[in-house]
Design an enzyme around this catalytic site. Structure first.
Site, PDB file in Angstrom:
ATOM      1  N   ASN A   9     124.738 -67.959  67.693  1.00  0.00           N
ATOM      2  CA  ASN A   9     123.888 -68.030  68.881  1.00  0.00           C
ATOM      3  C   ASN A   9     122.519 -68.510  68.421  1.00  0.00           C
ATOM      4  OD1 ASN A   9     122.359 -67.690  71.159  1.00  0.00           O
ATOM      5  ND2 ASN A   9     122.366 -65.439  71.103  1.00  0.00           N
ATOM      6  N   LYS A  11     120.037 -69.285  70.131  1.00  0.00           N
ATOM      7  CA  LYS A  11     118.947 -68.873  71.028  1.00  0.00           C
ATOM      8  C   LYS A  11     118.027 -70.078  71.276  1.00  0.00           C
ATOM      9  CE  LYS A  11     119.247 -64.256  69.144  1.00  0.00           C
ATOM     10  NZ  LYS A  11     118.769 -62.908  69.307  1.00  0.00           N
ATOM     11  N   HIS A  93     124.105 -61.788  77.688  1.00  0.00           N
ATOM     12  CA  HIS A  93     123.401 -61.428  76.450  1.00  0.00           C
ATOM     13  C   HIS A  93     122.270 -60.464  76.810  1.00  0.00           C
ATOM     14  CE1 HIS A  93     120.920 -61.704  72.868  1.00  0.00           C
ATOM     15  NE2 HIS A  93     122.000 -62.158  72.239  1.00  0.00           N
ATOM     16  N   GLU A  95     119.333 -60.222  75.938  1.00  0.00           N
ATOM     17  CA  GLU A  95     118.024 -60.839  76.221  1.00  0.00           C
ATOM     18  C   GLU A  95     117.971 -61.356  77.650  1.00  0.00           C
ATOM     19  OE1 GLU A  95     118.025 -63.430  72.804  1.00  0.00           O
ATOM     20  OE2 GLU A  95     117.793 -61.666  71.516  1.00  0.00           O
ATOM     21  N   GLY A 170     118.389 -58.696  66.185  1.00  0.00           N
ATOM     22  CA  GLY A 170     117.151 -59.263  65.662  1.00  0.00           C
ATOM     23  C   GLY A 170     116.241 -58.244  65.009  1.00  0.00           C
TER      24      GLY A 170
END
Ligand code: PEP
Length: 246
Positions: A9, A11, A93, A95, A170
């Protein structure tokens, strides 16, 4: 025996040059024993598709609209993802749940929109630290998954699930293999009860997976590979993680 899957991913990272270098390294490192895919920023998907077209590495998006088409400025439809050859799209996700207020219901609708166009949704579920500390982990992930199972109905077995504890994304703080396995077992039981095909469905783990912890995580009975954020941007690290998935 379920074949492992490792998905990067990216991002909101990357550039034409950085992507080309990363993909060239990945292509040169083949073959892998696992299936491998990268979820790139949408603006790069066509170029990623061109780079990977002749290979067995797949590509996907990081989000999809729940709508088929129309006045939804900034959104991307599942048909568009299909047209550029996306095999996968992430949905839900953490986020997006956190920064874009995506509800369980919206995530479920997005998963359905993707599947309707033949794009496999990778449905992300996971608890926050506060929820884990309150003993709510199983209830939270089951609630999140249940919304998608209900929406997809007889197609539910077509999705991929990714368990991503929010506190591990993260942060450098990984769920222990035992913690991750325990949640994966709960999710598999839920999938099995709902679809009768839970034993053949893939459940990925995501959350600070690195080259040095991937093999132990992937060795757990119900962990079928990983969804990799930060480490998927560094060719050597991502390749090592792909190799750890046997
Ligand atoms: C992710 O963003 O899905 C993820 C797992 O990130 P990281 O590997 O950086 O924790």
């Amino acid at each position: 025996m379920r074949r492992k899957l490792v998905v990067g991913n990216w991002k909101m990272h990357g550039s034409r040059l950085a992507n080309a270098e990363l993909l060239a390294a990945l292509l040169a490192a083949r073959p892998f024993a696992a299936d491998v895919a990268v979820c790139a920023p949408a603006v790069f998907l066509s170029e990623v598709a061109a780079s990977l077209a002749a290979s067995d590495i797949r590509w996907g998006a990081q989000d999809v609209s729940a709508h088929e088409q129309g006045a939804y400025t900034g959104e991307l439809s599942a048909a568009m993802l299909q047209e550029v050859g996306c095999r996968y799209t992430l949905v839900g996700h953490s986020e997006r749940r956190a920064y874009h207020a995506e509800s369980d219901q919206l995530v479920a609708q997005k998963a359905q929109a993707a599947l309707a166009k033949g794009v496999t949704p990778i449905v992300c579920v996971g608890e926050t630290l506060a929820e884990r500390e309150a003993g709510q982990t199983d209830a939270v992930v089951k609630r999140q998954l249940s919304a998608v199972i209900h929406q997809l109905a007889h197609c539910a077995a077509e999705m991929v699930v990714a368990y991503e504890p929010v506190w591990a994304i993260g942060t450098g703080r990984t769920a222990s293999p035992e913690q991750a396995q325990a949640v994966h077992a709960v999710l598999r039981a839920q999938l099995q009860a709902a679809t009768g095909r839970g034993d053949s469905m893939k459940i990925l783990y995501g959350g600070s997976v690195k080259a040095d912890n991937a093999a132990t995580l992937f060795a757990q009975a119900d962990i079928d590979g990983g969804l990799i954020g930060g480490a998927s941007l560094k060719a050597a690290d991502f390749i090592a993680i792909c190799r750890a998935a046997q």
